[in-house]
Design a protein around this motif. Structure first.
Motif, PDB file in Angstrom:
ATOM      1  N   LEU A   1      -3.548   5.885   5.136  1.00  5.96           N
ATOM      2  CA  LEU A   1      -2.649   4.791   4.769  1.00  5.96           C
ATOM      3  C   LEU A   1      -2.304   3.955   5.997  1.00  5.96           C
ATOM      4  O   LEU A   1      -2.349   2.715   5.943  1.00  5.96           O
TER       5      LEU A   1
ATOM      6  N   CYS B   1      -2.584   0.403  -4.239  1.00 11.31           N
ATOM      7  CA  CYS B   1      -2.143  -0.924  -3.836  1.00 11.31           C
ATOM      8  C   CYS B   1      -1.855  -1.749  -5.081  1.00 11.31           C
ATOM      9  O   CYS B   1      -2.133  -1.328  -6.209  1.00 11.31           O
TER      10      CYS B   1
ATOM     11  N   GLY C   1       5.484   3.981   1.072  1.00  9.39           N
ATOM     12  CA  GLY C   1       4.552   2.873   1.251  1.00  9.39           C
ATOM     13  C   GLY C   1       5.181   1.709   2.001  1.00  9.39           C
ATOM     14  O   GLY C   1       6.375   1.717   2.316  1.00  9.39           O
TER      15      GLY C   1
ATOM     16  N   TYR D   1       0.860  -1.183   0.000  1.00  9.94           N
ATOM     17  CA  TYR D   1       0.000   0.000   0.000  1.00  9.94           C
ATOM     18  C   TYR D   1       0.898   1.235   0.000  1.00  9.94           C
ATOM     19  O   TYR D   1       1.890   1.295   0.736  1.00  9.94           O
ATOM     20  N   PHE D   2       0.545   2.230  -0.828  1.00 16.04           N
ATOM     21  CA  PHE D   2       1.442   3.369  -0.957  1.00 16.04           C
ATOM     22  C   PHE D   2       0.706   4.636  -1.370  1.00 16.04           C
ATOM     23  O   PHE D   2      -0.432   4.598  -1.851  1.00 16.04           O
TER      24      PHE D   2
END
Length: 285
Positions: free
Chosen positions: A217, A193, A279, A160-161
């Motif tokens: 996030l 993602c 991320g 995830y970023f």
């Protein structure tokens, strides 16, 4: 030296210390900027690249290694005593690097056995997978067992970023399933993602304040991580390591992780995502 060797490409964004520590062989991709070709992490450092990215009038482009380049690496490792090679690469949805490695494996089939792995991910996610393979080699696991574990990690891994902008992804054609957001981001910051090797949108945060998206996030990471299981993770960042460290400080209060690995995103991936990206990649078995 182990009879099994691990090969990856420079988009894994591994530090020189990790490469040396685990005896990993890295095949560089190439970045073209301002009329010059640079082999990622060989001809240009991450710091030099980000300075170039800010000053360049046109977006740099990237190129995968040729099958011949991979074949040369495989032959050299075979000459050093390797009997099996596990070659792990950036998602096929983002680059032809994996396909080049597959073609090269065919060229050297009479000399050494090469197992090609599509990581279905990139940068710190790929790096985390490569480190897992190298650690298993180090403790003497068989190639079959390593490949079985890697397959399980590929299925369970998450990344995830946040990006400052989708412009570079859009221009470079790597925007994936996030394409519907481009052009409508004036008041939206997406949390992105990887899904089946393609960039996708996990959530859309309204408002232009970066800390609002960053907090979301962190919330998503804590939602997706099972605190009862050991966490294997890597933090990726461009020019903003302090943001990555902040995420770690927030996450480590809730999870079981012995080692948060920090990997600076290099010139190839940096070309496509731009400055300011941050991320976390992780998996739990």
């Amino acid at each position: 030296m182990s009879k099994i060797r691990v090969v990856t490409d420079s988009t894994a964004d591994l530090t020189p210390e990790l490469v040396e520590r685990y005896g990993i062989t890295v095949v560089p991709l190439t970045v073209f900027a301002d009329g010059k070709a640079y082999k990622d992490k060989i001809d240009i450092t991450n710091e030099e690249f980000y300075a170039l990215l800010q000053s360049s009038k046109e977006l740099p482009t990237t190129s995968q290694p040729s099958p011949a380049a991979f074949a040369d690496v495989y032959r050299q490792l075979a000459a050093e005593g390797a009997e099996q090679i596990i070659s792990i690469h950036i998602s096929t949805a983002l680059s032809g690097t994996y396909q080049s490695s597959v073609l090269a494996a065919g060229l050297v089939a009479q000399e050494v056995t090469v197992h090609n792995v599509d990581s279905k991910i990139a940068t710190m996610g790929l790096g985390l997978l490569v480190i897992a393979a190298a650690r298993m080699v180090e403790v003497g696991d068989s190639a079959d067992n390593i490949l079985q574990v890697l397959d399980e990690i590929v299925k369970k891994q998450r990344l995830y970023f946040l990006l400052d902008s989708l412009d570079n992804l859009h221009k470079g054609g790597r925007i994936g399933k996030a394409s519907h957001l481009f052009g409508s981001l004036l008041n939206i910051k997406p949390v992105l993602c990887f899904t089946d090797g393609v960039i996708n949108v996990q959530d859309k945060v309204r408002g232009n304040k970066d800390n609002k998206a960053l907090e979301r996030l962190i919330e998503i990471l804590l939602e997706k991580i099972d605190p009862s299981k050991k966490l294997y993770c890597a933090m990726g960042y461009c020019d903003n390591k302090k943001t990555a460290e902040y995420i770690v400080e927030r996450v480590k209060e809730h999870v079981n992780c012995d080692d948060f690995i920090y990997l600076q995103i290099g010139s190839v991936v940096g070309t496509h995502i731009g400055m300011g990206a941050v991320g976390m990649a992780f998996y739990q078995l």
